[in-house]
Scaffold this active site. Sequence first.
Site, mmCIF file in Angstrom:
data_model
loop_
_atom_site.group_PDB
_atom_site.id
_atom_site.type_symbol
_atom_site.label_atom_id
_atom_site.label_comp_id
_atom_site.label_asym_id
_atom_site.label_seq_id
_atom_site.Cartn_x
_atom_site.Cartn_y
_atom_site.Cartn_z
ATOM 1 N N GLU A 198 -60.953 68.848 109.686
ATOM 2 C CA GLU A 198 -60.074 69.661 110.541
ATOM 3 C C GLU A 198 -60.760 70.967 110.925
ATOM 4 O OE1 GLU A 198 -58.042 68.157 112.002
ATOM 5 O OE2 GLU A 198 -56.036 68.738 111.428
ATOM 6 N N THR A 248 -56.671 71.967 120.428
ATOM 7 C CA THR A 248 -56.042 72.741 119.350
ATOM 8 C C THR A 248 -56.641 74.143 119.254
ATOM 9 O OG1 THR A 248 -55.542 70.747 118.115
ATOM 10 C CG2 THR A 248 -55.592 72.779 116.856
HETATM 11 N N1 HSE Z 1 -50.659 73.647 112.650
HETATM 12 C C1 HSE Z 1 -51.658 73.245 113.594
HETATM 13 C C2 HSE Z 1 -51.451 74.033 114.869
HETATM 14 C C3 HSE Z 1 -51.540 71.779 113.881
HETATM 15 O O1 HSE Z 1 -50.310 74.102 115.318
HETATM 16 O O2 HSE Z 1 -52.411 74.576 115.410
HETATM 17 C C4 HSE Z 1 -52.503 71.273 114.899
HETATM 18 O O3 HSE Z 1 -52.196 69.916 115.203
#
Ligand code: HSE
Length: 313
Positions: free
Chosen positions: A131, A184
């Site tokens: 990640e 993201t």
């Molecule tokens: N918590 C993370 C975000 C999840 O919202 O950036 C990304 O899928």
Amino acid sequence: MRKRIVRAFAPATIANLGPGFDVLGLAIDRPGDFVTAARQLDPSLTFSVRGKERTVPSDARKNVASFVAQLMLDEFKPPFGIQLVLDKRMPIGSGLGSSAASSVAAAAAVNALLPKPLKRHELLRFAIEGERLASGAMHADNVAPSLLGGACLVRSYDPLEVVRIPVRNTIFWVVVHPHMEVRTEEARNILPTSVPLEKAIHHWGNVAGLTIGLSTGDAALVGRCVADEIVEPVRSSLIPGFHDVKKAALAAGATGCSISGSGPSLFAVAPSRSAAKKIGAAMKRQFATSSRVACDVYLSRVNMEGTRVGWRQ
Ligand code: HSE
């Protein structure tokens, strides 16, 4: 050397669940990614991608699956190498935890081949590095539920502590993925760095209420708690038609609706399967009307199993 081949599946996840930015997530049944791992005499890692292979890096140093596998090989130094194949089924930049699913499936597959496999929760620290590679930030709200199944609370990042939330699995989760991409990393860069106390108070209440609602299977309470006044107002600007689609979900009977992960997927909370079907159809129609975007719709209860591994040989 006995030739052993293992295939692991890791499911998609809904992260944040509204108010729980970076701390709440749950696994759904599908979609998901598959990773096949086979022992090889050559002590190195061989890597290839198939499926949606054009959407992710094929360079072993840049792909999250091979990156995680290499970390594990470096640490455990097994007396063999690994041939790793990522079967990329999930769309990237979808808000469904695509990189987490690849990372988790790779960790689970490699682990199964190790002479002394780790316990499942011990794989979290490897998957989370995938990640970090994908989004430049360490967040566990996708990897934890994809790995462990169920609904997870990331109680703390330093030290990392993940708590599985007891779930009474009666609620249906509607996930609508419009065919567009939100990175993201970009969706994180636009977020505010501080939060007014008044908004934080609402969020504390909603995070706590959401966990209670999950435990009791209270779709009305969960839906009321799926309210996000901090992240959603900013990120919704990245999703054309967001407000109309959310309105359509609520009008069709959803008790709550928000952005799944960093978007563009939306999720909605439904009290029954028939309600979920109606809500999914209404959201899909609205995306087509408001932003002329086609969608995939997934209906699921919480996937309590998480990643699963099967031997091929
Ligand atoms: N918590 C993370 C975000 C999840 O919202 O950036 C990304 O899928």
